[in-house]
Design a protein around this motif. Structure first.
Motif, PDB file in Angstrom:
ATOM      1  N   ARG A   1       5.654  14.250  -7.048  1.00 28.00           N
ATOM      2  CA  ARG A   1       5.368  14.199  -5.623  1.00 28.00           C
ATOM      3  C   ARG A   1       5.821  12.853  -5.083  1.00 28.00           C
ATOM      4  NH1 ARG A   1      -0.101  16.296  -5.338  1.00 28.00           N
ATOM      5  NH2 ARG A   1       0.878  17.654  -6.879  1.00 28.00           N
TER       6      ARG A   1
ATOM      7  N   TYR B   1       5.147  10.131  -1.737  1.00 34.50           N
ATOM      8  CA  TYR B   1       4.286   9.767  -0.617  1.00 34.50           C
ATOM      9  C   TYR B   1       4.997   8.769   0.281  1.00 34.50           C
ATOM     10  CZ  TYR B   1       0.506  11.527  -3.631  1.00 34.50           C
ATOM     11  OH  TYR B   1      -0.300  12.301  -4.428  1.00 34.50           O
TER      12      TYR B   1
ATOM     13  N   HIS C   1       6.554   6.131  -2.147  1.00 38.76           N
ATOM     14  CA  HIS C   1       5.792   6.001  -3.395  1.00 38.76           C
ATOM     15  C   HIS C   1       6.066   7.233  -4.244  1.00 38.76           C
ATOM     16  CE1 HIS C   1       1.493   6.010  -5.337  1.00 38.76           C
ATOM     17  NE2 HIS C   1       2.375   5.466  -6.146  1.00 38.76           N
TER      18      HIS C   1
ATOM     19  N   VAL D   1       5.669   9.498  -7.584  1.00 41.93           N
ATOM     20  CA  VAL D   1       4.717   9.789  -8.651  1.00 41.93           C
ATOM     21  C   VAL D   1       5.371  10.746  -9.623  1.00 41.93           C
ATOM     22  CG1 VAL D   1       2.492  10.801  -9.211  1.00 41.93           C
ATOM     23  CG2 VAL D   1       2.748   9.425  -7.149  1.00 41.93           C
ATOM     24  N   ASN D   2       5.436  10.337 -10.896  1.00 42.85           N
ATOM     25  CA  ASN D   2       6.021  11.157 -11.956  1.00 42.85           C
ATOM     26  C   ASN D   2       5.074  11.134 -13.135  1.00 42.85           C
ATOM     27  OD1 ASN D   2       7.381  12.043 -14.243  1.00 42.85           O
ATOM     28  ND2 ASN D   2       9.353  11.292 -13.559  1.00 42.85           N
ATOM     29  N   TYR D   3       4.386  12.229 -13.370  1.00 40.33           N
ATOM     30  CA  TYR D   3       3.384  12.250 -14.426  1.00 40.33           C
ATOM     31  C   TYR D   3       3.967  12.531 -15.804  1.00 40.33           C
ATOM     32  CZ  TYR D   3       0.121  12.172 -10.600  1.00 40.33           C
ATOM     33  OH  TYR D   3      -0.570  11.813  -9.489  1.00 40.33           O
TER      34      TYR D   3
ATOM     35  N   GLY E   1       6.373  10.859 -17.230  1.00 39.43           N
ATOM     36  CA  GLY E   1       6.845   9.647 -17.881  1.00 39.43           C
ATOM     37  C   GLY E   1       5.800   9.048 -18.801  1.00 39.43           C
ATOM     38  N   SER E   2       6.247   8.118 -19.621  1.00 35.82           N
ATOM     39  CA  SER E   2       5.344   7.543 -20.604  1.00 35.82           C
ATOM     40  C   SER E   2       4.448   6.483 -19.995  1.00 35.82           C
ATOM     41  CB  SER E   2       6.138   6.938 -21.759  1.00 35.82           C
ATOM     42  OG  SER E   2       7.031   5.952 -21.268  1.00 35.82           O
ATOM     43  N   GLN E   3       4.987   5.683 -19.133  1.00 36.94           N
ATOM     44  CA  GLN E   3       4.198   4.584 -18.587  1.00 36.94           C
ATOM     45  C   GLN E   3       4.572   4.296 -17.147  1.00 36.94           C
ATOM     46  OE1 GLN E   3       4.609   1.049 -20.863  1.00 36.94           O
ATOM     47  NE2 GLN E   3       3.728   1.883 -22.713  1.00 36.94           N
ATOM     48  N   GLY E   4       3.534   4.082 -16.373  1.00 40.31           N
ATOM     49  CA  GLY E   4       3.732   3.442 -15.076  1.00 40.31           C
ATOM     50  C   GLY E   4       4.613   4.178 -14.106  1.00 40.31           C
ATOM     51  N   ASN E   5       4.674   5.485 -14.177  1.00 35.69           N
ATOM     52  CA  ASN E   5       5.539   6.190 -13.249  1.00 35.69           C
ATOM     53  C   ASN E   5       4.830   6.487 -11.949  1.00 35.69           C
ATOM     54  OD1 ASN E   5       7.663   6.053 -14.976  1.00 35.69           O
ATOM     55  ND2 ASN E   5       7.261   8.029 -15.898  1.00 35.69           N
ATOM     56  N   LEU E   6       4.312   5.441 -11.357  1.00 35.56           N
ATOM     57  CA  LEU E   6       3.723   5.505 -10.023  1.00 35.56           C
ATOM     58  C   LEU E   6       4.315   4.317  -9.304  1.00 35.56           C
ATOM     59  CD1 LEU E   6       0.810   6.142 -12.062  1.00 35.56           C
ATOM     60  CD2 LEU E   6       0.553   7.264  -9.859  1.00 35.56           C
TER      61      LEU E   6
ATOM     62  N   PHE F   1       6.348   2.215  -6.241  1.00 30.29           N
ATOM     63  CA  PHE F   1       6.603   2.034  -4.826  1.00 30.29           C
ATOM     64  C   PHE F   1       8.006   1.478  -4.591  1.00 30.29           C
ATOM     65  CE2 PHE F   1       2.821   2.511  -2.163  1.00 30.29           C
ATOM     66  CZ  PHE F   1       1.829   2.670  -3.097  1.00 30.29           C
ATOM     67  N   GLY F   2       8.596   1.843  -3.474  1.00 29.34           N
ATOM     68  CA  GLY F   2       9.782   1.146  -3.006  1.00 29.34           C
ATOM     69  C   GLY F   2       9.391  -0.228  -2.488  1.00 29.34           C
ATOM     70  N   LYS F   3      10.379  -1.052  -2.165  1.00 28.25           N
ATOM     71  CA  LYS F   3      10.098  -2.414  -1.708  1.00 28.25           C
ATOM     72  C   LYS F   3       9.629  -2.454  -0.263  1.00 28.25           C
ATOM     73  CE  LYS F   3      13.045  -4.864  -4.927  1.00 28.25           C
ATOM     74  NZ  LYS F   3      14.124  -5.862  -5.112  1.00 28.25           N
TER      75      LYS F   3
ATOM     76  N   GLY G   1       6.505  -4.698  -2.370  1.00 27.79           N
ATOM     77  CA  GLY G   1       5.796  -3.445  -2.494  1.00 27.79           C
ATOM     78  C   GLY G   1       4.729  -3.543  -3.575  1.00 27.79           C
TER      79      GLY G   1
ATOM     80  N   PHE H   1       2.314  -1.107  -9.779  1.00 32.41           N
ATOM     81  CA  PHE H   1       1.274  -0.345 -10.472  1.00 32.41           C
ATOM     82  C   PHE H   1       0.767  -1.110 -11.692  1.00 32.41           C
ATOM     83  CE2 PHE H   1      -1.089   3.126 -12.007  1.00 32.41           C
ATOM     84  CZ  PHE H   1      -0.725   3.431 -13.309  1.00 32.41           C
TER      85      PHE H   1
ATOM     86  N   ARG I   1      -0.369   3.020 -17.626  1.00 31.77           N
ATOM     87  CA  ARG I   1      -0.330   1.586 -17.450  1.00 31.77           C
ATOM     88  C   ARG I   1       1.071   1.161 -17.051  1.00 31.77           C
ATOM     89  NH1 ARG I   1      -3.723  -2.601 -19.257  1.00 31.77           N
ATOM     90  NH2 ARG I   1      -2.693  -4.631 -19.216  1.00 31.77           N
ATOM     91  N   GLY I   2       1.154   0.235 -16.136  1.00 33.86           N
ATOM     92  CA  GLY I   2       2.439  -0.326 -15.744  1.00 33.86           C
ATOM     93  C   GLY I   2       2.793  -1.507 -16.625  1.00 33.86           C
TER      94      GLY I   2
END
Lengths: 113, 112
Positions: A31, A33, A90, A92-94, A96-101, A103-105, B42, B45, B57-58
């Motif tokens: 998704r 955002y 923003h 969101v990719n669930y 992925g292994s880590q931290g796939n949430l 944001f753009g700059k 920005g 995470f 975790r990020g």
């Protein structure tokens, strides 16, 4: 490496004009955002886009998602001063292994009379 | 209906100290995520908690740790503070990770 790239980073518009903010990303998305942030404030949720071809509209803002192109857009119609803020996409990719949430700059929008 | 509540709103700490930030999620939300937002950037995470476990975790060092309590509230702990840790720390809650996020007003941390 997962990347979310917004452009432009800065946008100065005149009232009444139209413009589009672009958000490109490098992996599949579960998704996407869009948020608005006023100076010194927190993030206000604008839209959530769930699937390819999704389009959401609220007032002068319209967001769309093209998952094949890995692109989301935020279109501003007939800008007014009150829209001046920083806009973030923003991803969101669930899967992925880590931290796939991610944001753009952000795009700092300034609407001038 | 209260939204996401963060405390404190502002905090000044000295390098090397430790800090704890707190977050109460929106009613009905069970997932809490933490973000660090440096000035003009920005949000980045840090991690996400669900059912009292760190789910994702990020790319943050182990100095950053967290906890989620049975009532879904959460804490973010940062040890051995560095000047570069100065930022706005945002907490976001959601009803399961598949729903929209509601952000708190943030804690502004200044490390001197």
């Amino acid at each position: 490496e997962l990347k979310v790239e917004q452009n432009p980073l800065f946008l100065s518009m005149q009232e009444g004009k139209n413009y589009t903010i672009y958000c490109n990303y490098s992996t599949t998305s579960d998704r996407l955002y869009w948020y608005r942030q006023d100076p010194g404030k927190s993030l206000e949720s604008l839209f959530v886009l769930l699937s390819n071809g999704a389009v959401k509209q609220e007032g002068r803002l319209m967001a769309s998602l093209d998952t094949k192109a890995r692109l989301s857009t935020l279109h501003i119609t007939a800008a007014v001063h009150d829209l001046s803020a920083t806009y973030f996409c923003h991803l969101v990719n669930y899967g992925g292994s880590q931290g796939n949430l991610i944001f753009g700059k952000g795009t700092k929008l300034s609407v001038k009379p | 209906d209260a939204g996401v509540t963060q405390s404190p709103t502002h905090l000044i700490k000295t390098r090397g100290q430790q800090v704890t930030l707190r977050c109460s999620p929106k009613s009905g939300h069970d997932t809490v995520s933490w973000y660090q937002q440096a000035l003009g950037q920005g949000p980045q995470f840090i991690f996400q908690y669900y059912e009292e476990e760190e789910r994702q975790r990020g790319n943050f060092p182990d100095r950053f740790s967290g906890h989620q309590f049975p009532n879904y509230s959460s804490e973010l702990n940062v040890n051995a503070l560095l000047l570069g840790d100065s930022a706005l720390y945002l907490c976001a809650s959601s009803r399961d990770r598949y729903y929209g996020y509601t952000f708190g007003s943030g804690t502004r941390l200044t490390v001197v």
